[in-house]
Design a protein around this motif. Structure first.
Motif, PDB file in Angstrom:
ATOM      1  N   VAL A  64       1.122  -1.362   0.276  1.00 21.48           N
ATOM      2  CA  VAL A  64      -0.046  -0.072   0.151  1.00 21.48           C
ATOM      3  C   VAL A  64       0.831   1.670   0.236  1.00 21.48           C
ATOM      4  CG1 VAL A  64      -2.092   1.009   1.525  1.00 21.48           C
ATOM      5  CG2 VAL A  64      -2.140  -1.078   0.977  1.00 21.48           C
ATOM      6  N   ILE A  65       0.787   2.495  -1.019  1.00 24.22           N
ATOM      7  CA  ILE A  65       1.425   3.080  -1.147  1.00 24.22           C
ATOM      8  C   ILE A  65       0.394   4.346  -1.207  1.00 24.22           C
ATOM      9  CG2 ILE A  65       2.759   4.934  -3.164  1.00 24.22           C
ATOM     10  CD1 ILE A  65       3.892   1.847  -3.963  1.00 24.22           C
ATOM     11  N   SER A  66       0.471   5.310   0.410  1.00 27.85           N
ATOM     12  CA  SER A  66      -0.388   5.962  -0.333  1.00 27.85           C
ATOM     13  C   SER A  66       0.936   8.288   0.229  1.00 27.85           C
ATOM     14  CB  SER A  66      -0.546   6.221   1.794  1.00 27.85           C
ATOM     15  OG  SER A  66      -1.785   5.282   1.858  1.00 27.85           O
ATOM     16  N   ILE A  93       9.835   2.089  -3.410  1.00 28.62           N
ATOM     17  CA  ILE A  93       9.631   0.842  -3.035  1.00 28.62           C
ATOM     18  C   ILE A  93      10.486  -0.058  -2.438  1.00 28.62           C
ATOM     19  CG2 ILE A  93       8.257  -1.197  -3.720  1.00 28.62           C
ATOM     20  CD1 ILE A  93       6.533   0.632  -5.436  1.00 28.62           C
ATOM     21  N   MET A  94      12.082   0.703  -3.151  1.00 32.57           N
ATOM     22  CA  MET A  94      13.124  -0.307  -2.831  1.00 32.57           C
ATOM     23  C   MET A  94      14.443   0.158  -1.782  1.00 32.57           C
ATOM     24  SD  MET A  94      13.593  -3.752  -3.666  1.00 32.57           S
ATOM     25  CE  MET A  94      14.134  -4.066  -2.167  1.00 32.57           C
ATOM     26  N   GLY A  95      13.832   1.249  -1.565  1.00 30.79           N
ATOM     27  CA  GLY A  95      15.247   1.709  -1.009  1.00 30.79           C
ATOM     28  C   GLY A  95      16.191   2.487  -1.285  1.00 30.79           C
ATOM     29  N   ILE A 111       5.099   3.677   2.748  1.00 26.96           N
ATOM     30  CA  ILE A 111       5.126   2.577   1.336  1.00 26.96           C
ATOM     31  C   ILE A 111       4.725   1.316   2.990  1.00 26.96           C
ATOM     32  CG2 ILE A 111       5.899   1.059   0.064  1.00 26.96           C
ATOM     33  CD1 ILE A 111       7.644   3.653  -0.981  1.00 26.96           C
ATOM     34  N   GLU A 112       3.906   0.993   2.624  1.00 23.38           N
ATOM     35  CA  GLU A 112       4.045  -0.611   3.981  1.00 23.38           C
ATOM     36  C   GLU A 112       3.341  -1.646   2.746  1.00 23.38           C
ATOM     37  OE1 GLU A 112       1.385   1.834   7.844  1.00 23.38           O
ATOM     38  OE2 GLU A 112      -0.025   1.998   6.051  1.00 23.38           O
ATOM     39  N   ARG A 155       0.401  -3.744   9.739  1.00 27.07           N
ATOM     40  CA  ARG A 155       1.153  -3.536   9.335  1.00 27.07           C
ATOM     41  C   ARG A 155       2.955  -3.101   9.179  1.00 27.07           C
ATOM     42  NH1 ARG A 155      -3.387  -0.289   6.764  1.00 27.07           N
ATOM     43  NH2 ARG A 155      -2.211   0.522   5.597  1.00 27.07           N
ATOM     44  N   HIS A 156       3.607  -3.285   7.857  1.00 23.26           N
ATOM     45  CA  HIS A 156       4.893  -3.301   7.824  1.00 23.26           C
ATOM     46  C   HIS A 156       5.582  -1.342   7.358  1.00 23.26           C
ATOM     47  CE1 HIS A 156       4.983  -6.828   9.934  1.00 23.26           C
ATOM     48  NE2 HIS A 156       4.432  -7.531   8.943  1.00 23.26           N
TER      49      HIS A 156
END
Lengths: 287, 478
Positions: free
Chosen positions: A10-12, A54-56, A67-68, A76-77
C-alpha cells in the motif's frame, strides 16, 4: 480496491525528491498479492522513481507519505523504516531497468547469497549459505524452465551482458527469489519483439496467485501474457488515471495527448520537471 | 652521614647489554658462529665480507633515489635493529595465512560448477617445509622420496657447504646486493635461509612451504634461493607472519630479505610470497627471477601486513620463449604504506611477460606501484603487459600507479594500464535490493575486484587464503 484478508502493498500520498527536486507529488497505489498492475506514462513522469522509492534507493528522499506491507490479518510493516536488503527479505523485489554489473562475482554465487538471505530473513553475514546441492538443482531447474543455458550462471553478474541477457538475468532472479511483490521496471526495454514475448511468457509462469506484480512499461506486448487487473497512468509525479487493459492499449496506440489535455495541472508539473532536468544537466535526474 | 645499604654489585659488568645492531661486533660474532657450527664454506664467508664492506660504505637510501622517493622511512632507526638470539624452545611460532588450508580442515568443494567432485577436507599435502623464527631455523623436512631423486631443500647453512657445485654460481648473483643499504645488509647478515634445488626433469607435485616468523620486536633476514634444473617443475609457497603490533612508533619487527629464482630451460615454477606481518613490522625485500629458454614462471605476491614495505620484484627473461606471469594482491589499512618497484626485463627474443597487480585500500593507507617493462635490442617479438588496478575503500587512502616502458627493439608488443576506482554505491544498492546487507555487498564487490587476479592463481589454497584474509579485513565503507 483489494479484497479484505489479502496481503497487499500500500502506497499512500507518496512524495519523493532527488537532489532536492520533487519528482513524486502524491502517489496512491494498492497492489494485492496475485494481482498484476501496469504502470504507464511518458518518460520522466516518475515511474522508475516510484520503483526506487519502494526498494529504498538512498538517492531518493521520501518527503511525505507511506509505503507499507499489510499482512492478511491487517498487521502493517513500514517499508520506509527498512534498509533495502530488509525490504528484499520482507518480500519486495525490483527488476532494474539498467541492472548494475558486479565484475568478478559469478551470477550463481550472487544468487546463492540472495536466495539464502531472502528465505532466512534473520540470517547474519557469515552464517551458512543454502546448501550447494539444493541450490544447484533448484537453479538448474529454473534456468531450464526459462530456457537459459546453465553456463550463464558462471558469468559475472551483468558484466558484459547484452541488454537482453541482463533482462533475462533479472527474470531468473525473480524466479529464484519468488517475492511477494515485484516491480518490473521496463523489463521489455531494449528487447526485440521475440524477446519481449519470451519475457512476457516467463513472467506469467513465475507470477501467479502468490505474487503481486507492478509492470512498468511503455508497450502492451509485455502485458500479452500478463493481463493487468488495473492499468495506471502516471504524469508529472502522480497517478492521474486508472483503468482496465483497454487503457494500456489506448496509450500504446495514441500516446499521452488525451491524458495531458485531461490533466493540465499534472502536464504542467511534467514540463517543469523536464525544465529542471535540462537546467541541471550535469546531474541527470533519473525519473 | 649514612649511606643506604645497597646490594653488592655483581662481579660481572652490570651494564645492560645494548641490543645488537648490524655493526662490526655483530658481524664478527656471526662469522665466529658460522665457523663454530658446521663450518660455512669460504665462498659464503667471502660473499658476506664483501657485502659488509659495502654496507659500511652506504647510508640509508633517501628520497633523491627514485626507487625510494615515495617511501617514507624517516621513522626507521637502523641502530634499533640487529641479529637476535635464538628463540626459546617453547617460543610461539605465528600462524601463517596458509596454515588452515595446508593443514586441511576447511572444505573447498563449495563451487557451483564442480558437482561436488573435489575431495572433502581440502587438505593439501606438502613435499617439504621449513619453519624459522627470528632468523633461526626451528624445523625442516623434505619428502624422502624426493630427496632420493636428488631434490635438495632446507636450511642454506646445511646445504651450501655440501653442494657448492649447484648453488655457488647462483647464490647472491641473481639479485643486486650492492644497490642500497638494505640490499647490502641482507647480503651481509642473512640467516635462516632456505635453498631449493630440483634436478633436471624432476617434477614435484606438492608444494614446498617456507614460513618465516617474527616474535615481538624480532628480526628476520632470511634469504631464499630456488634453482630449477631444465624441465623441472615445483611449487614454492613462502610466507611471513608475526611481529608486534603498531603500538610502537619505531616499529616492532624488522624484515630485510631477498629471494633469488633460477628457472631452467623448459622448467615451470609456481612461486608464492605471502607477506602477512603484523602492523608494526618494517619489510624490505629484493626479489628476482631469471628464466631461461622456454621456462615458465607464475609468481604471486600477496601482501596484507607490515607498517611499511619496500619491495623490488624483478623478472629477467634471458632465454628465447621464456614466460612470466606476475600476480600481485595487496590490501592495506590503517596507515600502512606499501611500495613496489617491478621490472619485466626482456633480454631474449620471443618472450612473454604479463603482470597484474591489484590493490584494495582502506583508511589512510597508501599503495605505490612503479612498474617498468624493459626490452633489450635483441628481444624482438616481445609480448609484454603490465597492469595495476586499485580499489579505494576510503577517501583518505592514496594509490599511485606509475607504469613505464623502455624499448630498444622494434618488433614488440608492449602495453600497460592502470585504474583506480571506488566501490560504486549503485552496485551496493543493487545487491541490497537482492537481500544482501550493505557490508555483505561491499565484501562481495571487493572479492569480485580481486577475482580477476585470483582466476590467474592456479594454487587453490593460496587463492582461498587470500580471499578469506581480505574478506575479513574489509570494514564498513567510509
Amino acid at each position: 480496491m483489494t479484497a479484505p484478508g489479502q496481503e497487499k502493498l500500500v502506497i499512500s500520498g507518496l512524495h519523493a525528491a532527488v537532489d532536492g527536486q520533487e519528482i513524486l507529488k502524491g502517489v496512491d497505489l494498492e497492489i494485492g498479492r496475485g494481482e498484476i498492475h501496469a504502470l504507464m506514462g511518458p518518460n520522466g513522469s516518475g515511474k522508475s522513481t516510484l520503483g526506487y522509492c519502494i526498494m529504498g534507493h538512498p538517492s531518493y528522499e521520501v518527503t511525505a507519505g507511506s509505503i507499507e506491507l499489510v499482512e492478511a490479518d491487517g498487521t502493517r510493516h513500514d517499508l520506509l523504516a527498512m534498509e533495502p536488503d530488509q525490504r528484499a527479505r520482507a518480500g519486495v523485489f525490483l527488476a532494474f531497468q539498467r541492472p548494475m554489473s558486479i565484475p568478478g562475482v559469478r551470477l550463481a554465487d550472487f544468487l546463492r547469497h540472495a536466495v539464502t538471505n531472502v528465505r532466512n530473513p534473520d540470517r547474519k553475514e557469515g552464517q551458512e549459505l543454502m546448501p550447494m546441492r539444493d541450490f544447484r538443482s533448484e537453479l538448474k531447474a529454473k534456468m531450464a524452465d526459462l530456457s537459459i543455458d546453465t553456463e550463464f550462471a558462471r558469468r559475472y553478474v551483468n558484466d558484459g551482458f547484452s541488454g537482453g541477457e541482463m533482462k533475462r538475468a533479472e527474470i531468473l532472479q525473480l524466479a529464484m527469489l519468488r517475492p511477494k511483490f515485484a516491480i518490473l521496471d521496463e523489463t521489455d526495454s531494449g528487447l526485440d519483439a521475440d524477446a519481449v514475448r519470451l519475457a512476457s511468457q516467463s513472467i506469467a509462469r513465475i507470477g501467479g496467485a502468490e505474487m503481486g506484480i507492478l509492470i512498468i512499461t511503455h508497450h502492451e506486448q509485455l502485458l500479452e501474457h500478463n493481463i493487468p487487473l488495473r492499468t495506471h497512468v502516471m504524469l508529472g509525479g502522480r497517478i492521474v488515471e486508472s483503468g482496465g487493459p483497454e487503457l494500456a492499449a489506448e496509450l500504446h496506440k495514441r500516446g499521452y495527448e488525451r491524458i495531458r489535455a485531461a490533466y493540465p495541472e499534472a502536464a504542467a508539473a511534467e514540463r517543469s520537471l523536464q525544465d529542471a532536468a535540462t537546467s541541471n544537466a550535469p546531474h541527470p535526474v533519473t525519473a | 652521614m649514612t649511606t643506604p645499604a645497597t646490594p653488592a654489585a655483581p662481579a660481572t659488568p652490570a651494564a645492560p647489554a645494548l641490543p645488537a645492531a648490524f655493526d662490526r661486533v655483530s658481524f664478527d660474532r656471526l662469522l665466529a658462529d658460522q665457523h663454530a657450527g658446521r663450518a660455512a664454506p669460504a665462498w659464503v664467508i667471502d660473499q658476506r665480507r664483501a657485502a659488509f664492506d659495502r654496507l659500511e660504505s652506504l647510508s640509508l637510501p633517501d628520497r633523491r633515489d627514485e626507487n625510494w622517493m615515495r617511501t617514507d622511512i624517516r621513522l626507521f632507526k637502523p641502530k634499533a635493529w640487529g641479529p637476535r638470539h635464538a628463540p626459546r624452545s617453547d617460543a610461539m611460532v605465528p600462524t601463517g595465512l596458509l596454515a588452515e588450508c595446508l593443514a586441511g580442515g576447511r572444505s573447498t568443494g563449495d563451487s557451483f560448477f564442480d558437482d561436488g567432485a573435489q575431495a572433502a577436507g581440502g587438505s593439501t599435502p606438502l613435499a617439504g617445509r621449513l619453519l624459522s623464527l627470528d632468523g633461526h631455523v626451528l624445523h625442516e623436512e623434505l619428502d624422502p622420496a624426493l630427496a632420493a631423486r636428488g631434490v635438495l631443500f632446507g636450511s642454506a647453512d646445511r646445504l651450501l657447504a655440501d653442494h657448492a657445485d649447484l648453488f655457488q654460481r647462483h647464490w647472491f648473483s641473481v639479485i643486486d646486493s650492492r644497490c642500497d643499504w638494505f640490499a647490502a645488509l641482507h647480503a651481509a647478515f642473512h640467516s635462516a635461509s632456505t635453498v631449493l634445488y630440483v634436478p633436471p626433469g624432476v617434477k614435484i607435485d606438492e608444494p614446498l612451504h617456507v614460513l618465516s616468523g617474527l616474535g615481538e620486536g624480532g628480526v628476520d633476514t632470511a634469504h631464499v634461493l630456488v634453482v630449477l634444473g631444465d624441465g623441472a617443475e615445483a611449487t614454492v609457497l613462502t610466507e611471513t607472519a608475526g611481529g608486534g603490533g603498531s603500538g610502537s612508533t619505531t616499529g616492532s619487527g624488522f624484515h630485510c630479505g631477498g629471494t633469488e629464482i633460477v628457472v631452467g630451460r623448459n622448467a615451470f615454477l609456481r612461486m608464492v610470497n605471502l607477506q602477512n606481518w603484523s602492523m608494526g613490522v618494517w619489510h624490505f625485500a629484493r626479489q628476482k627471477a631469471v628464466i631461461h629458454e622456454q621456462g615458465r614462471l607464475q609468481w604471486t605476491l600477496g601482501a596484507l601486513g607490515s607498517r611499511l614495505s619496500q619491495v623490488a620484484q624483478d623478472v629477467a627473461l634471458v632465454g628465447r620463449g621464456a614466460s612470466a606471469q606476475v600476480n600481485g594482491v595487496m590490501f592495506t589499512e590503517g596507515r600502512q604504506q606499501l611500495v613496489y618497484n617491478t621490472l619485466q626485463h626482456h633480454e631474449a627474443a620471443g618472450c612473454r611477460s604479463d603482470l597484474l597487480y591489484k590493490g584494495g585500500l582502506q583508511d589512510r593507507s597508501r599503495l605505490v606501484w612503479r612498474g617498468m617493462i624493459k626490452v633489450d635490442k635483441a628481444a624482438q617479438k616481445t609480448d609484454g603487459y603490465q597492469r595495476n588496478d586499485n580499489l579505494m575503500l576510503s577517501r583518505e587512502a592514496r594509490a599511485d600507479s606509475i607504469p613505464g616502458l623502455e624499448i630498444e627493439a622494434d618488433d614488440v608488443r608492449c602495453t600497460h594500464g592502470a585504474t583506480s576506482g571506488r566501490v560504486d554505491e549503485e552496485q551496493i544498492f543493487y545487491a541490497q535490493a537482492r537481500g544482501l546487507s550493505a557490508d555483505e555487498a561491499a565484501r562481495l564487490v571487493v572479492a569480485g575486484f580481486f577475482q580477476q587476479v585470483f582466476d590467474r592463481i592456479t594454487i587453490l589454497p593460496v587463492r582461498e587464503a587470500l580471499a578469506r584474509a581480505i574478506g575479513s579485513r574489509i570494514r564498513r565503507l567510509s
